[in-house]
Scaffold this active site. Sequence first.
Site, PDB file in Angstrom:
ATOM      1  CG  ASP A  49      -1.660   4.727   0.459  1.00  0.00           C
ATOM      2  OD1 ASP A  49      -2.632   5.337   0.936  1.00  0.00           O
ATOM      3  OD2 ASP A  49      -1.378   4.742  -0.746  1.00  0.00           O
ATOM      4  CD  GLU A 216      -9.288   4.510  -0.267  1.00  0.00           C
ATOM      5  OE1 GLU A 216      -9.221   4.188  -1.471  1.00  0.00           O
ATOM      6  OE2 GLU A 216      -9.174   5.690   0.123  1.00  0.00           O
TER       7      GLU A 216
END
Length: 548
Positions: A49, A216
Site C-alpha cells: 500500500d 479500497e
Amino acid sequence: MKKTVIKTALLMIFAGMASGAEAYVSEVWVADKGNGRYVNPIINADYSDPDVVEVDGEYYMTASSFSQSPGLPILYSTDLVNWEIVNNALPVLEPADFYAVPRHGKGVWAPSIRYHNGEFYIYYGDPDFGIYMVKTRNPRGEWEKPVLVKGYKGIIDTTPLWDDDGRAYMVNAWAASRSGMNSILTVTEMNPEGTELIGDPVIVFDGNDGVNHTVEGPKFYKRDGWYYILAPAGGVDKGWQLAMRSKSPFGPYESKIVMAQGTTDINGPHQGGLVDTPDGKSWFINFQDKGFLGRVIHLNPVNWVDGWPVMGTDKDGDGCGEPVKTGEKPVKSKLVMTPQESDDFNAPRLSPQWSWSANYQPLFGFPSSDGFMRVYGHFLSPEFVNFWEVPNLLTQKFPSDSFTATAKVKVSARKDGQQSGLIVMGWDYARLAVEKVGDKFEIKLITCKDAEKGGKETVIPVGEVDCRMYKAGLHPNYERDLWLRVKVENGICHFSYSTDGKRFEKIKEPFKAREGKWVGAKVGFFSVQPSDCPDRGWIDVDDFAISR
C-alpha cells in the site's frame, strides 16, 4: 531546478556524514540498470500500500506496517527508482498497551503521506480504533505522536485533501471484517488543521455493482479543477486500477478503469500513489502481490488523456494501460541505492529496516556501541503453542525472491531449554535453534505450519556443538560463536550452520516460505526460554549479510 540539485547534493552529503556510510546497494535486486532505464519492481520487497509525495524534487514514500514496531517506514529518493530507508515515523503503535503483544494483521493499514503548509502529514486507518495522523517538518527526524482524528471501528485506507479555498476533506474505505460492509468509498469534511472530521460521510463510489467489488485504498487529488480519486478494485491479486473524477469533492463521480494486468504477467496491479516530477510528468507507484515475498513496488508512467490518468502503456489506445516491465527513469541521476538489508550493527541504534513483532520493550534487547545487537530470551508461557505469540522477534523483509542471509552470532545460555537463532517467519515458519542441553548446544530445525491457527511445532535435531563455560553470578554462562545461514531460492529455504564461517553444515530438510497476515515472509532473530528459567539467555548478532 538548480536550487533543487544543490539541495539534493547537500542532503546526500549530510546523510553520508551522519551515517558514516555510502549509499547501500543490494547484491540481490537493483532496479536501476545504469543506462538511464529501470526494471520493475523498483523495490522487490514487501512495501504494501505505498504512497508517495514530492517536495522540491525529492520524494518520500511510506507503506503499511501493520503491527510491526517501529511502524510507518519512511523511504527517500531523488529519482523515484533508487530508494533508501531514512526513518520510521511511528516508534510506538497506539494504543500502546494493546500493541504490547503481537497483533498480526492489525495496526497500520494503507497510509497516505502529504505535504501541507511546510509540514509532512501521514494518515492511516487502524481498523480497530480509527483514523490516526502523525506529522513533522523533518521526515528524517522525530514525528509528533499520533493524533486520533476519528475514533471509529472499520475505517481504513484514509487520504486527506486540502482544497484551494482552505477547506479540507478525507476519503476512506471500510473494512468488512469490522464494519460488516465494504466496497464503498466515502468522503467526509475535515477541519483545516487536519485533526478532526467535522462532517458526516458521503458515499462517492459504490463497488457493489457486480463489477468493481472490493474497491479500497483510495487516494485523493485535485488537478485542473477536477477532484480525482484513484482506487483499486477486484482484489489484491486479480484486480485493476480505477480513476474517478468530479467537479465536487462529494461527487457525483464518473469512473473508468485506467490500468489492468492485460497481457502481462504482472498480477493486480494494486493500490498506490500518484506523483508529479518537476518537469510536469506524472508517475504511479503501486504494488504487486507476489505471495511469500509480499507486496512489491512498481513504477508506471502516467499519461493524461482527455482528463483521465492512463497508467502504464496503452498499446491498443482504449484508455486502459498495462503495467510496464521496464522504462526510462523519471529523473536522470547517477546515484544508485537500494533499501538497506545487510547490517554490521556498528551503530548504537538499530538500522531502520529492522522491526519487532510488538511495541519495543527494553527487555527485548539492546544495540551496542561495541558492534553487536543483543536479543534477550523471551519467557514462553506454560501454554506456549508457537511463535505467533512471541513479541521480541527482530526481523526484516525478504529482499528478493532469492537471496542468502548469513549471520555471525554468539549464543549465550545459563539454563537448559534456552534457545536462540535465525528465523524465517510467516503463517508457516522455520527457525534454526541453538539450544543449551547440559554442557553442549544442540542445533535444531523447528518448523510450524498454520501458526495463526495454533499449529504445533515440529522439531528436527540436526547436530550439536561444544561451548565455553565461565562463571557469571549465581549461574555459569555457556556461550558459542556460530554462523547461521538460510539460502532462499524462489521461496524454498535451505538452512545451514558453521563453527568457523567457512565450512557450513547443510540441513537436508527444505522449508517453503509463506507470507504472513497481509505481509511477506520475514527473516531475522529470536531468543526464547521456558518460563521457569530465572536468568535470561541471549543472542548477540555481530553481523548480518545479504548476498546472492
